[in-house]
Design a protein around this motif. Structure first.
Motif, PDB file in Angstrom:
ATOM      1  N   THR A   1       0.851  -1.186   0.000  1.00  0.00           N
ATOM      2  CA  THR A   1       0.000   0.000   0.000  1.00  0.00           C
ATOM      3  C   THR A   1       0.889   1.239   0.000  1.00  0.00           C
ATOM      4  O   THR A   1       2.110   1.130   0.198  1.00  0.00           O
ATOM      5  CB  THR A   1      -0.894   0.027   1.250  1.00  0.00           C
ATOM      6  N   PRO A   2       0.312   2.428  -0.203  1.00  0.00           N
ATOM      7  CA  PRO A   2       1.125   3.652  -0.097  1.00  0.00           C
ATOM      8  C   PRO A   2       1.865   3.762   1.231  1.00  0.00           C
ATOM      9  O   PRO A   2       3.007   4.240   1.275  1.00  0.00           O
ATOM     10  CB  PRO A   2       0.086   4.763  -0.266  1.00  0.00           C
ATOM     11  N   ASP A   3       1.242   3.311   2.334  1.00  0.00           N
ATOM     12  CA  ASP A   3       1.918   3.346   3.634  1.00  0.00           C
ATOM     13  C   ASP A   3       3.131   2.414   3.645  1.00  0.00           C
ATOM     14  O   ASP A   3       4.196   2.768   4.162  1.00  0.00           O
ATOM     15  CB  ASP A   3       0.958   2.937   4.748  1.00  0.00           C
ATOM     16  N   ARG A  21     -12.872   1.670  -9.575  1.00  0.00           N
ATOM     17  CA  ARG A  21     -13.095   0.630  -8.569  1.00  0.00           C
ATOM     18  C   ARG A  21     -11.910  -0.325  -8.436  1.00  0.00           C
ATOM     19  O   ARG A  21     -11.915  -1.215  -7.588  1.00  0.00           O
ATOM     20  CB  ARG A  21     -14.356  -0.168  -8.924  1.00  0.00           C
ATOM     21  N   LYS A  22     -10.904  -0.136  -9.272  1.00  0.00           N
ATOM     22  CA  LYS A  22      -9.742  -1.026  -9.275  1.00  0.00           C
ATOM     23  C   LYS A  22      -8.656  -0.483  -8.344  1.00  0.00           C
ATOM     24  O   LYS A  22      -8.298   0.698  -8.407  1.00  0.00           O
ATOM     25  CB  LYS A  22      -9.184  -1.158 -10.698  1.00  0.00           C
ATOM     26  N   LYS A  23      -8.139  -1.361  -7.478  1.00  0.00           N
ATOM     27  CA  LYS A  23      -7.059  -0.984  -6.576  1.00  0.00           C
ATOM     28  C   LYS A  23      -5.787  -1.718  -6.975  1.00  0.00           C
ATOM     29  O   LYS A  23      -5.766  -2.947  -7.077  1.00  0.00           O
ATOM     30  CB  LYS A  23      -7.426  -1.331  -5.138  1.00  0.00           C
ATOM     31  N   PHE A  24      -4.716  -0.957  -7.218  1.00  0.00           N
ATOM     32  CA  PHE A  24      -3.415  -1.522  -7.571  1.00  0.00           C
ATOM     33  C   PHE A  24      -2.528  -1.578  -6.323  1.00  0.00           C
ATOM     34  O   PHE A  24      -2.633  -0.718  -5.448  1.00  0.00           O
ATOM     35  CB  PHE A  24      -2.739  -0.683  -8.653  1.00  0.00           C
ATOM     36  N   ASP A  25      -1.658  -2.576  -6.268  1.00  0.00           N
ATOM     37  CA  ASP A  25      -0.828  -2.774  -5.068  1.00  0.00           C
ATOM     38  C   ASP A  25       0.614  -3.094  -5.423  1.00  0.00           C
ATOM     39  O   ASP A  25       1.234  -4.008  -4.885  1.00  0.00           O
ATOM     40  CB  ASP A  25      -1.422  -3.893  -4.203  1.00  0.00           C
ATOM     41  N   ILE A  26       1.174  -2.312  -6.344  1.00  0.00           N
ATOM     42  CA  ILE A  26       2.493  -2.598  -6.912  1.00  0.00           C
ATOM     43  C   ILE A  26       3.411  -1.380  -6.774  1.00  0.00           C
ATOM     44  O   ILE A  26       2.956  -0.236  -6.807  1.00  0.00           O
ATOM     45  CB  ILE A  26       2.363  -2.976  -8.401  1.00  0.00           C
ATOM     46  N   CYS A  27       4.705  -1.633  -6.620  1.00  0.00           N
ATOM     47  CA  CYS A  27       5.698  -0.566  -6.712  1.00  0.00           C
ATOM     48  C   CYS A  27       6.975  -1.138  -7.329  1.00  0.00           C
ATOM     49  O   CYS A  27       7.126  -2.356  -7.447  1.00  0.00           O
ATOM     50  CB  CYS A  27       5.992   0.060  -5.345  1.00  0.00           C
ATOM     51  N   ILE A  28       7.878  -0.245  -7.742  1.00  0.00           N
ATOM     52  CA  ILE A  28       9.156  -0.672  -8.327  1.00  0.00           C
ATOM     53  C   ILE A  28      10.282   0.123  -7.683  1.00  0.00           C
ATOM     54  O   ILE A  28      10.288   1.355  -7.723  1.00  0.00           O
ATOM     55  CB  ILE A  28       9.203  -0.450  -9.853  1.00  0.00           C
ATOM     56  N   ILE A  29      11.219  -0.585  -7.080  1.00  0.00           N
ATOM     57  CA  ILE A  29      12.443   0.040  -6.578  1.00  0.00           C
ATOM     58  C   ILE A  29      13.484  -0.026  -7.695  1.00  0.00           C
ATOM     59  O   ILE A  29      13.716  -1.089  -8.267  1.00  0.00           O
ATOM     60  CB  ILE A  29      12.973  -0.700  -5.337  1.00  0.00           C
ATOM     61  N   TYR A  30      14.101   1.106  -8.019  1.00  0.00           N
ATOM     62  CA  TYR A  30      15.091   1.083  -9.098  1.00  0.00           C
ATOM     63  C   TYR A  30      16.343   1.879  -8.721  1.00  0.00           C
ATOM     64  O   TYR A  30      16.289   2.872  -7.993  1.00  0.00           O
ATOM     65  CB  TYR A  30      14.499   1.603 -10.410  1.00  0.00           C
ATOM     66  N   ARG A  31      17.472   1.398  -9.237  1.00  0.00           N
ATOM     67  CA  ARG A  31      18.769   2.023  -8.976  1.00  0.00           C
ATOM     68  C   ARG A  31      18.973   3.162  -9.976  1.00  0.00           C
ATOM     69  O   ARG A  31      19.040   2.938 -11.187  1.00  0.00           O
ATOM     70  CB  ARG A  31      19.879   0.972  -9.117  1.00  0.00           C
ATOM     71  N   MET A  32      19.054   4.387  -9.453  1.00  0.00           N
ATOM     72  CA  MET A  32      19.101   5.563 -10.319  1.00  0.00           C
ATOM     73  C   MET A  32      20.326   5.603 -11.224  1.00  0.00           C
ATOM     74  O   MET A  32      20.277   6.171 -12.316  1.00  0.00           O
ATOM     75  CB  MET A  32      19.046   6.837  -9.471  1.00  0.00           C
TER      76      MET A  32
END
Length: 229
Positions: A55-57, A81-92
């Motif tokens: 989640t965002p938290d 109505r759609k909830k997404f639950d994904i994130c991506i950590i990336y090396r800058m």
């Protein structure tokens, strides 16, 4: 150490915030996730790490624990109505975030079907575009294997991938928790993913799944008396 000229990608379902238990992870589980992320990013040198069931938290807590060399694409949000639950950590140092969009299609019922997210990066070393299609499809508790809905999701995602490949010379990778087996028709037929690299080379419309072989036993059970002819 990271190998020059190579980008390492990964996917992990953290189980921090499953659908019915958002933001209810124990402190022990949060510490476990932090430990695994540290090892993946700093010992295994994963450059682009996709996470789901966040989640965002959760993402804010993860972000606070990362070093200055990492950023996070926040793909945890609600669209209608759609909830997404994904994130991506990336090396800058390795990639630069360019933009993102939803992979979706209007349904005749008046609703919208969401198959995933399209996230674009620039590869700093080569100035090429890396396009990730990331998806977290419904659990089989809510949507059974090879259901018509999952077939539809596979077709929508395949269409978006094919358009991306043919429109420009992009490097395209599909990652996700599909809650399907690689041999289910939603993945093998509708999405077009195959373990046969020779076949994929002959038919550019197919996607190569290099991990299929890791889901099969390489030897018989020790107590088995089965023989092959």
């Amino acid at each position: 150490m990271r190998k020059p000229g190579r980008i390492t990608l990964g996917w992990w379902n953290t189980s921090l915030s499953p659908k019915t238990k958002e933001n209810q992870a124990t402190e022990e589980h949060k510490l476990y996730v932090a430990f695994v992320l540290f090892r993946l990013l700093n010992e295994r040198w994963v450059d682009v790490l996709c996470l789901c069931e966040v989640t965002p938290d959760d993402i804010e807590n993860i972000s606070d624990a990362l070093g200055d060399e990492f950023k996070i694409y926040n793909g945890a949000f609600r669209e209608k109505r759609k909830k997404f639950d994904i994130c991506i950590i990336y090396r800058m140092q390795i990639v630069e975030f360019l933009g993102s969009s939803l992979v979706s299609k209007p349904h005749h019922s008046g609703t919208t079907v969401y198959a995933g997210q399209k996230v674009e990066f620039n590869i700093n070393e080569t100035d090429e575009t890396l396009v990730l299609f990331i998806a977290h499809w419904s659990s089989r508790l809510y949507d059974y294997a090879d259901s018509p809905n999952k077939a539809h999701l596979g077709m929508i995602l395949q269409s978006a991938v094919h358009e991306c490949i043919t429109s420009r010379n992009n490097k395209v990778i599909v990652l996700g928790d599909f809650n399907e087996e690689p041999f289910n028709e939603s993945i093998s037929h509708h999405l077009g993913a195959s373990r046969d690299i020779a076949l994929v080379k002959k038919k550019p419309g197919l996607l190569y799944n290099p991990f299929w072989r890791h889901m099969m036993y390489s030897a018989l059970h020790p107590n088995s008396d089965t023989t092959f002819i």
